[in-house]
Design a protein around this motif. Structure first.
Motif, short mmCIF file in Angstrom:
data_model
loop_
_atom_site.label_atom_id
_atom_site.label_comp_id
_atom_site.label_asym_id
_atom_site.label_seq_id
_atom_site.Cartn_x
_atom_site.Cartn_y
_atom_site.Cartn_z
N GLY A 136 0.80 -1.21 0.00
CA GLY A 136 0.00 0.00 0.00
C GLY A 136 0.83 1.27 0.00
O GLY A 136 2.05 1.25 -0.18
N ALA A 137 0.14 2.39 0.22
CA ALA A 137 0.77 3.70 0.33
C ALA A 137 0.29 4.38 1.61
O ALA A 137 0.02 5.56 1.63
N HIS A 138 0.17 3.60 2.67
CA HIS A 138 -0.46 4.09 3.89
C HIS A 138 0.52 4.65 4.91
O HIS A 138 0.18 5.57 5.65
N THR A 139 1.73 4.12 4.97
CA THR A 139 2.68 4.55 5.99
C THR A 139 4.06 4.72 5.35
O THR A 139 4.78 3.73 5.15
N THR A 140 4.41 5.93 5.03
CA THR A 140 5.67 6.20 4.34
C THR A 140 6.84 5.51 5.02
O THR A 140 7.06 5.64 6.22
N GLY A 141 7.59 4.74 4.22
CA GLY A 141 8.78 4.06 4.71
C GLY A 141 8.57 2.65 5.22
O GLY A 141 9.53 1.90 5.36
N PHE A 142 7.30 2.28 5.46
CA PHE A 142 7.07 1.00 6.13
C PHE A 142 5.91 0.21 5.51
O PHE A 142 5.14 -0.45 6.22
N ASN A 143 5.82 0.27 4.20
CA ASN A 143 4.72 -0.42 3.51
C ASN A 143 5.07 -1.83 3.05
O ASN A 143 4.18 -2.58 2.65
N THR A 144 6.34 -2.20 3.10
CA THR A 144 6.75 -3.44 2.46
C THR A 144 6.31 -4.68 3.22
O THR A 144 6.10 -5.73 2.63
N ARG A 145 6.21 -4.60 4.54
CA ARG A 145 5.86 -5.78 5.34
C ARG A 145 4.72 -5.49 6.30
O ARG A 145 4.66 -6.00 7.42
N SER A 146 3.79 -4.67 5.83
CA SER A 146 2.68 -4.27 6.69
C SER A 146 1.40 -4.12 5.87
O SER A 146 1.44 -4.09 4.65
N VAL A 147 0.30 -4.03 6.58
CA VAL A 147 -0.95 -3.60 5.96
C VAL A 147 -1.45 -2.37 6.72
O VAL A 147 -1.14 -2.18 7.90
N GLY A 148 -2.18 -1.53 6.01
CA GLY A 148 -2.77 -0.35 6.62
C GLY A 148 -4.28 -0.48 6.62
O GLY A 148 -4.89 -0.79 5.59
N ILE A 149 -4.88 -0.25 7.78
CA ILE A 149 -6.33 -0.29 7.93
C ILE A 149 -6.82 1.11 8.24
O ILE A 149 -6.40 1.71 9.24
#
Length: 241
Positions: A136-149
């Motif tokens: 996603g494009a939810h948390t700059t710098g930390f999108n590679t191993r996460s999901v944003g809700i």
């Protein structure tokens, strides 16, 4: 939401997030995957409204992101919308949100992986119609191993966070976190973008279930929702164990 680095122009629809898209960067030290544990199974998939069902405009999608292979962290957001919306209007609000993210923010698609409304309905955000998490494009710098809700609404200090919304967020987090992940634990992530709170290439430690503000200079997900994160972690753990 309010950001320290960016100012919003007035729009009819508040933007969900304000951050720059991360160019694909290899995590220099990826986390080892844990084998599925019988004691800590992944939770079942919750009911999900697909992109096709809420009317996502696939013509807006500039490029499909790669799937998130390992979901080690969940970032919680709020979208900044007024809280008194009718849940029947959620699909329309999501279509406007997608257009804002692409046309105004310049992203490839909606930034969030999932959006939850105040009635507890879970909507697929950035995805491919299968419920699979794409980067996603939810948390700059930390999108590679996460999901944003994204929680649809504005949950600043004093706001009421509906129980149905919290339960739905917990259901998504419990489903998406990698097998063996501890909802009460911490995780090491490496920043891919210096516009985050951490310079590109530097390591940071986050709660496995954390708020947007922990990785980026913002008030998101609002004080009220951020204050619910301990209870949210408890609920995610209950659903997984």
């Amino acid at each position: 939401m309010r950001l320290a680095k960016l100012a919003l122009a007035a729009t009819a629809l508040p933007l969900a997030v304000l951050m720059r898209w991360d160019a694909p960067v290899r995590d220099p030290e990826p986390e080892r995957r844990s084998a599925p544990s019988a004691a800590r199974p992944a939770a079942a998939r919750p009911d999900l409204v697909s992109r096709a069902e809420w009317g996502a405009d696939e013509r807006l999608v500039r490029e499909r992101s790669k799937p998130v292979a390992t979901v080690s962290a969940v970032f919680i957001h709020h979208t900044g919308h007024a809280n008194d919306y009718d849940c029947a209007d959620t699909p329309r609000m999501l279509r406007s949100l997608q257009a804002e993210h692409v046309r105004r923010m310049g992203w490839d698609d909606m930034g969030y992986n999932f959006v939850v409304d105040r009635c507890g309905t879970v909507y697929e955000g950035r995805g491919d119609g299968t419920g699979r998490a794409l980067r996603g494009a939810h948390t700059t710098g930390f999108n590679t191993r996460s999901v944003g809700i994204g929680a649809l609404g504005d949950f600043g200090a004093g706001a009421h966070v509906p129980r149905a919304m919290l339960e739905a967020i917990a259901a998504v987090a419990a489903w998406k976190l990698r097998p063996g992940a501890d909802p009460h634990g911490r995780v090491r992530l490496v920043s891919t973008n210096s516009d985050s709170r951490y310079h590109e290439g530097s390591a940071a430690r986050f709660d496995v279930i954390t708020g947007h503000r922990d990785g980026f200079e913002t008030d998101c997900p609002g004080d009220a929702l951020y204050g619910q994160l301990p209870a949210l972690r408890d609920e995610v753990a209950r659903r997984r164990w």
